[in-house]
Scaffold this motif. Structure first.
Motif, mmCIF file in Angstrom:
data_model
loop_
_atom_site.group_PDB
_atom_site.id
_atom_site.type_symbol
_atom_site.label_atom_id
_atom_site.label_comp_id
_atom_site.label_asym_id
_atom_site.label_seq_id
_atom_site.Cartn_x
_atom_site.Cartn_y
_atom_site.Cartn_z
ATOM 1 N N ASN A 101 -8.348 10.496 9.881
ATOM 2 C CA ASN A 101 -7.570 10.342 8.653
ATOM 3 C C ASN A 101 -6.668 11.529 8.344
ATOM 4 O O ASN A 101 -5.594 11.363 7.784
ATOM 5 N N ASP A 118 -4.665 5.631 0.743
ATOM 6 C CA ASP A 118 -4.292 6.221 2.028
ATOM 7 C C ASP A 118 -4.609 7.721 2.017
ATOM 8 O O ASP A 118 -5.233 8.253 2.925
ATOM 9 N N ASP A 137 -2.474 14.276 5.619
ATOM 10 C CA ASP A 137 -2.852 12.888 5.908
ATOM 11 C C ASP A 137 -2.003 12.316 7.043
ATOM 12 O O ASP A 137 -0.770 12.321 6.976
ATOM 13 N N HIS A 139 -9.306 4.830 4.296
ATOM 14 C CA HIS A 139 -8.096 5.622 4.062
ATOM 15 C C HIS A 139 -7.105 5.528 5.228
ATOM 16 O O HIS A 139 -6.124 6.256 5.274
HETATM 17 CA CA CA Z 1 -4.865 8.225 5.244
#
Ligand code: CA
Length: 495
Positions: free
Chosen positions: A104, A197, A203, A238
């Protein structure tokens, strides 16, 4: 063929200094003997906190404790040579190795970049301020200590969707990077906060084709370097579901075998899990979060808890072929983020329910087998010393799964404080009668049928010393101690 039984071979506070890999190497033979078929390792690559990182702050996926990066060569668990010895020892004993895949986010960038960002409302991530401004972000990963070995890929701002910290101006919050893809976040993620997310760190932007190819390359590379039976996918709520929908198939094709894949979609609502399973074409299993919380509630509730409701609304109840069942993990242990421990008295009951029933693949938690004690700060800012005792009967329960959890299952969920089930056995392998209670000492009337007339039974766990013999119709009353569980097996099958 042994029934699949996972061990989560670590916990959040497992001691550092490279002790885990040698410990696993040493335990491989006893784990195989006990009946563990697969071992889930913690993240094996270098985290931003280097040698003290649990591993979820992933810095370099290709540094398995081999390069001098983030202040050490080895990871918390040991160096790459020790990891190789541990995984080879497991493989030699026929135990599958399951790797933790943290895709992630990344942390601990080597360099900063000057980019354009949007401010985002943390409670509603769909609310992206249309204005952009320049800021400095920690998004450039060059891995100078590795020097391009195994992969020459350099991560930069184009490889990420967002960050939680910017400099010049100095701010923390949630910031969407302006990049070549979409104005917004990735879709096919959890709906909490509008769009979940973004979780932490830098990220990862899966819509960048180069990133996507790099993560496939890493998976193939890993399977070429170490024995691999499958993956545990971290934080998938996510990560856009379409990514793993493709990645898993690619890994299975590359491996040329049916890898075991379980994903962490930490949500107690069955519909959220079902929706995710559909999005990934049901190619994987998920941890049964609802069942875990039911165990927590039951252990707190004592005799006030109706044991007949334990499986209501659970993944293993609705979609058993996709459920990995658990009693505890590194996030729910005391002082961790999702703290919801199951009280020690209830753990034998919970483990009997995940290990001896037909449905679900059980996952045993390391401290429940070996014990743990540690000190950390709690929510009150004070130091707390936690002792997690080893569950004494757990090795017997794992063994019972391999020896007696055979044949069709008949549920005896007929009393709120005393439930049980029968495994009827097969022509080759014996079954068992499991009885448990959350109240005082009691017994359950069980009818095993004419074929089991006049058969003597004993408690495989040794919680009861008595021998119970069925009558001429195959009926008997099977006792259980207060707040306990007994696994009754044919006395003649004990030899
Ligand atoms: Ca993410």
């Amino acid at each position: 063929m042994a029934q699949r039984t996972l061990l989560q071979a670590f916990h959040w506070y497992y001691p550092g200094d490279g002790r885990l890999w040698p410990d696993i190497e040493e335990k491989a033979a006893s784990l195989a003997e006990m009946g563990i078929t697969d071992v889930w390792l913690p993240p094996i690559y270098k985290g931003a906190a280097g040698g003290s990182s649990v591993g979820y702050d992933v810095y370099d996926l290709f540094d398995l404790g081999e390069f001098d990066q983030k202040g050490s060569v080895a990871t918390k668990y040991g160096d790459r040579a020790a990891l190789e010895r541990a995984t080879q020892a497991l493989e030699a004993k026929g135990i599958g190795v399951i790797y933790d895949v943290v895709f992630n986010h990344k942390m601990g960038a080597d360099e900063t970049e000057r980019v354009h960002v949007h401010r985002v409302t943390p409670d509603n991530r769909e609310e992206i301020d249309p204005d952009t401004f320049e800021a400095t972000v920690h998004t450039r990963f060059t891995f100078p200590g590795r020097g391009g070995r195994y992969s020459e890929f350099i991560w930069d701002a184009k490889c990420f969707t967002g960050v939680d910290h910017i400099e010049d101006p100095d701010e923390t919050g949630v910031f969407k990077l302006v990049n070549d893809y979409d104005e917004g976040w990735s879709v096919e993620v959890d709906a909490e906060f509008g769009n979940f997310d973004y979780l932490m760190g830098s990220d990862i932007e899966f819509r960048n084709k180069a990133v996507y190819e790099e993560l496939k390359h890493w998976g193939r590379w890993l399977m070429g370097e170490l024995p691999c039976a499958g993956f545990r996918l971290d934080a998938v709520k996510h990560i856009p579901a379409w990514f793993f929908r493709d990645w898993i198939g690619h890994m299975r094709e590359s491996a040329g075998k049916d890898l075991f894949v379980v994903a962490e979609y930490w949500h107690p609502d069955l519909e959220a899990l079902r929706n995710y399973l559909d999005l990934v074409d049901r190619q994987l299993m998920l941890f049964d979060v609802a069942l875990h919380y039911h165990f927590h509630d039951a252990s707190k509730g004592g005799a006030d808890y109706d044991l007949r409701t334990l499986f209501d609304g659970t993944l293993v109840g609705a979609m058993p072929e996709h459920a990995v069942t658990l009693v505890a993990n590194h996030d729910t242990q005391p002082l961790q983020s999702l703290e919801a421990p199951v009280e020690p008295w209830f753990k034998p009951l919970a483990y009997a329910l995940i290990l001896l029933r037909e449905q679900g693949v059980p996952c045993v938690f390391h401290p429940d087998l070996y014990g743990a004690d540690y000190t950390d700060k709690g929510g009150d800012g004070q130091d707390h010393h936690i002792e997690m005792p080893a569950i004494e009967c757990l090795p017997r329960l794992i063994k019972a799964r391999q020896r007696f959890a055979n044949g069709p299952q008949i549920d005896l969920f007929d009393e709120p404080n005393c439930i049980g089930f029968i495994r009827q056995g097969t022509s080759e392998a014996p079954g068992c009668v499991v009885v448990m209670t959350n109240a005082g000492e009691t017994a359950k009337a069980v009818d095993l049928g004419q074929e089991a007339a006049g058969v003597a039974f004993r408690d495989f766990l040794g919680h009861r010393d008595d021998e119970i013999t069925t009558d001429e119709k195959g009926r008997a009353s099977f006792p259980v101690n207060g707040g306990s569980v007994s696994v009754w097996v044919r006395a003649d099958a004990l030899n």
